[in-house]
Scaffold this motif. Structure first.
Motif, mmCIF file in Angstrom:
data_model
loop_
_atom_site.group_PDB
_atom_site.id
_atom_site.type_symbol
_atom_site.label_atom_id
_atom_site.label_comp_id
_atom_site.label_asym_id
_atom_site.label_seq_id
_atom_site.Cartn_x
_atom_site.Cartn_y
_atom_site.Cartn_z
ATOM 1 N N ARG A 154 -29.919 -40.404 -95.706
ATOM 2 C CA ARG A 154 -30.842 -41.533 -95.654
ATOM 3 C C ARG A 154 -31.209 -41.911 -94.220
ATOM 4 O O ARG A 154 -31.658 -43.032 -93.959
ATOM 5 C CB ARG A 154 -30.313 -42.757 -96.398
ATOM 6 C CG ARG A 154 -30.036 -42.506 -97.881
ATOM 7 C CD ARG A 154 -29.969 -43.826 -98.646
ATOM 8 N NE ARG A 154 -31.216 -44.562 -98.552
ATOM 9 C CZ ARG A 154 -32.297 -44.311 -99.268
ATOM 10 N NH1 ARG A 154 -32.267 -43.321 -100.146
ATOM 11 N NH2 ARG A 154 -33.390 -45.022 -99.134
ATOM 12 N N ALA A 155 -31.017 -40.969 -93.310
ATOM 13 C CA ALA A 155 -31.424 -41.219 -91.927
ATOM 14 C C ALA A 155 -32.920 -40.941 -91.791
ATOM 15 O O ALA A 155 -33.478 -40.064 -92.450
ATOM 16 C CB ALA A 155 -30.634 -40.326 -90.978
ATOM 17 N N SER A 156 -33.573 -41.704 -90.930
ATOM 18 C CA SER A 156 -34.987 -41.482 -90.648
ATOM 19 C C SER A 156 -35.122 -40.368 -89.622
ATOM 20 O O SER A 156 -34.477 -40.407 -88.569
ATOM 21 C CB SER A 156 -35.632 -42.765 -90.111
ATOM 22 O OG SER A 156 -35.475 -43.827 -91.033
ATOM 23 N N VAL A 157 -35.928 -39.374 -89.931
ATOM 24 C CA VAL A 157 -36.089 -38.225 -89.042
ATOM 25 C C VAL A 157 -37.555 -38.083 -88.673
ATOM 26 O O VAL A 157 -38.449 -38.606 -89.345
ATOM 27 C CB VAL A 157 -35.571 -36.934 -89.704
ATOM 28 C CG1 VAL A 157 -34.094 -37.021 -89.980
ATOM 29 C CG2 VAL A 157 -36.337 -36.650 -90.989
ATOM 30 N N ARG A 158 -37.767 -37.363 -87.598
ATOM 31 C CA ARG A 158 -39.111 -37.048 -87.129
ATOM 32 C C ARG A 158 -39.351 -35.575 -87.376
ATOM 33 O O ARG A 158 -38.584 -34.709 -86.926
ATOM 34 C CB ARG A 158 -39.219 -37.360 -85.640
ATOM 35 C CG ARG A 158 -40.638 -37.292 -85.098
ATOM 36 C CD ARG A 158 -41.511 -38.369 -85.683
ATOM 37 N NE ARG A 158 -42.773 -38.491 -84.965
ATOM 38 C CZ ARG A 158 -43.789 -39.224 -85.391
ATOM 39 N NH1 ARG A 158 -43.658 -39.919 -86.523
ATOM 40 N NH2 ARG A 158 -44.902 -39.305 -84.692
ATOM 41 N N ILE A 159 -40.413 -35.265 -88.099
ATOM 42 C CA ILE A 159 -40.740 -33.888 -88.454
ATOM 43 C C ILE A 159 -41.811 -33.392 -87.488
ATOM 44 O O ILE A 159 -42.875 -34.004 -87.345
ATOM 45 C CB ILE A 159 -41.228 -33.781 -89.895
ATOM 46 C CG1 ILE A 159 -40.212 -34.409 -90.847
ATOM 47 C CG2 ILE A 159 -41.471 -32.342 -90.275
ATOM 48 C CD1 ILE A 159 -38.860 -33.773 -90.802
ATOM 49 N N THR A 160 -41.536 -32.306 -86.812
ATOM 50 C CA THR A 160 -42.496 -31.702 -85.890
ATOM 51 C C THR A 160 -42.587 -30.213 -86.173
ATOM 52 O O THR A 160 -41.775 -29.642 -86.909
ATOM 53 C CB THR A 160 -42.086 -31.940 -84.432
ATOM 54 O OG1 THR A 160 -40.771 -31.397 -84.224
ATOM 55 C CG2 THR A 160 -42.082 -33.419 -84.095
ATOM 56 N N ARG A 161 -43.560 -29.608 -85.540
ATOM 57 C CA ARG A 161 -43.767 -28.176 -85.688
ATOM 58 C C ARG A 161 -44.267 -27.634 -84.354
ATOM 59 O O ARG A 161 -44.926 -28.353 -83.585
ATOM 60 C CB ARG A 161 -44.796 -27.899 -86.782
ATOM 61 C CG ARG A 161 -44.958 -26.420 -87.126
ATOM 62 C CD ARG A 161 -46.105 -26.212 -88.072
ATOM 63 N NE ARG A 161 -47.380 -26.579 -87.465
ATOM 64 C CZ ARG A 161 -48.564 -26.363 -88.023
ATOM 65 N NH1 ARG A 161 -48.633 -25.799 -89.216
ATOM 66 N NH2 ARG A 161 -49.675 -26.732 -87.426
ATOM 67 N N ASP A 162 -43.934 -26.396 -84.093
ATOM 68 C CA ASP A 162 -44.424 -25.769 -82.872
ATOM 69 C C ASP A 162 -45.946 -25.814 -82.857
ATOM 70 O O ASP A 162 -46.601 -25.404 -83.827
ATOM 71 C CB ASP A 162 -43.928 -24.321 -82.772
ATOM 72 C CG ASP A 162 -42.423 -24.270 -82.604
ATOM 73 O OD1 ASP A 162 -41.845 -25.295 -82.176
ATOM 74 O OD2 ASP A 162 -41.836 -23.223 -82.933
ATOM 75 N N TRP A 163 -46.476 -26.291 -81.737
ATOM 76 C CA TRP A 163 -47.918 -26.472 -81.631
ATOM 77 C C TRP A 163 -48.578 -25.184 -81.212
ATOM 78 O O TRP A 163 -48.170 -24.543 -80.245
ATOM 79 C CB TRP A 163 -48.214 -27.572 -80.600
ATOM 80 C CG TRP A 163 -49.662 -27.885 -80.509
ATOM 81 C CD1 TRP A 163 -50.429 -28.468 -81.439
ATOM 82 C CD2 TRP A 163 -50.500 -27.630 -79.372
ATOM 83 N NE1 TRP A 163 -51.719 -28.615 -80.992
ATOM 84 C CE2 TRP A 163 -51.787 -28.104 -79.714
ATOM 85 C CE3 TRP A 163 -50.310 -27.059 -78.122
ATOM 86 C CZ2 TRP A 163 -52.862 -28.015 -78.826
ATOM 87 C CZ3 TRP A 163 -51.375 -26.972 -77.251
ATOM 88 C CH2 TRP A 163 -52.641 -27.453 -77.620
#
Length: 374
Positions: free
Chosen positions: A321-330
């Motif tokens: 239930r932790a808030s995460v940041r989703i990113t992707r290689d640009w």
């Protein structure tokens, strides 16, 4: 904007020898601040369209132990966040309603057993008396036939014949009554046995479900962050304890619109604090949901976003239930190709939300017949 221009002093001659002035950094600092400001502004307004930056929650499959009746916690064997094994005792909760129900069923079974025993006794007596009644009836019939033979010789009085007839009638009624009583008692005993069996099944089922108020883990997992205290009373429907199990995954809230391709199987990165874990988009769900409170701000209080499920690769444990940041290689090529596809000959950029599965083709129209997003 204050103009940064060097002004000519009125008391300075053109042919006057000038001393070189030290280089000033004011202009450079000012320009750098402007670049940073406009860069941050552009990143805030258009960043989500160029880069995958989604919010998400780390979730796990969970089993919630709820109160089905008014219960009181008597024992607690676990603590928040504890790892438990399959079948391990979690807590004990007593339900006065369930105990009262078990007592009623037990008393009902005892009453039915007592009644069945009484009927069995009556049936036994009736079965004992039935042969005697039949034998008595046969004897009286034989005697009646004898009297009928003697009636021609005038040796039998009318009173004796009448008395024998009444006795034969009573014996016949008695034998028929015993036969009917045996059949009725047998049927009633059969019905009582069925009701007793149903009562015992209900009592056994209730005991199996209640298990003396002991709650055990149905699978190996982790106890949630809320654990009741001994003596606490729970109303029907209240959650008592939550058990998390299975591999964690991330439920991501995708941006409302973006200028890049996003599909199932994309490799992404989930970051929370200083923990980073790679993952893969397992499914882009065909549904939207309101963003949780932790992701809301003053500009998006009621925003809904499409959901995506991300399977995490092996790595450091992320808190549930932790808030995460989703990113992707640009990738610049993806953005440029997508941006080129969104441009029309006049140079305008389509601003409507883009469906990652079914991207809108140029020329699509909305419900009112207008070109959507142009």
């Amino acid at each position: 904007m204050k103009r940064l221009k060097k002004r000519t002093r009125s008391d300075t001659h053109v042919s006057e020898a000038r001393r070189p002035r030290p280089r000033s950094w004011d202009r450079n600092v000012y320009l750098a601040l402007l670049v940073v400001f406009f860069g941050a502004l552009g990143n805030y307004v258009f960043g989500d369209r160029l880069f995958l930056r989604a919010d998400g929650l780390v979730l796990q499959n969970r089993t919630v132990i709820g109160a089905t009746a008014l219960v009181q916690i008597t024992e607690v064997a676990v603590r928040p966040g504890q790892e438990v094994e399959d079948g391990q005792i979690l807590l004990k909760a007593e339900s006065l309603e369930t105990l009262s129900r078990l007592a009623d069923l037990s008393m009902r079974d005892a009453e039915l057993a007592e009644r069945e025993a009484r009927l069995q006794s009556q049936l036994t007596v009736a079965r004992e008396l039935e042969p005697r009644a039949e034998r008595r009836l046969s004897e009286l019939r034989e005697r009646s036939r004898t009297l009928e033979d003697l009636e021609t010789s005038q040796l039998v009085t009318a009173g004796r014949r009448e008395t024998l007839s009444d006795t034969l009638h009573d014996a016949d009624i008695r034998a028929a009554t015993l036969t009917a009583q045996i059949e009725g008692l047998s049927d009633e005993i059969t019905a009582l046995a069925s009701r007793r069996r149903q009562a015992r099944d209900a009592m056994q089922d209730l005991r199996t479900r209640y298990q003396d108020g002991i709650h055990m883990a149905a699978t190996a997992g982790t106890v949630g962050d809320v654990v009741p205290a001994p003596g606490e009373v729970m109303n029907p429907g209240d959650p008592i304890l939550t058990l998390y199990w299975g591999e964690p995954y991330v439920l991501a809230y995708l941006p409302s619109s973006y200028l890049f391709d996003l599909s199932v199987g994309e490799q992404v990165t989930a970051t929370v604090g200083n923990l980073t874990r790679h993952g893969r988009i397992d499914a882009i769900l065909p549904m939207s949901s309101a963003i949780p409170d932790e992701f809301r701000n003053a500009f998006r209080l009621r925003e809904t976003r499409q959901l995506a499920r991300i399977t995490l690769a092996p790595g450091p444990d992320l808190p549930t239930r932790a808030s995460v940041r989703i990113t992707r290689d640009w990738r610049l090529s993806d953005v440029l190709s997508r941006l080129a596809a969104q441009l029309d000959p006049r140079g305008y950029v389509r601003l409507a939300a883009i469906d990652p599965k079914e991207p809108s083709a140029p020329g699509d129209t909305d419900d009112e017949g207008r070109q959507a997003g142009w």
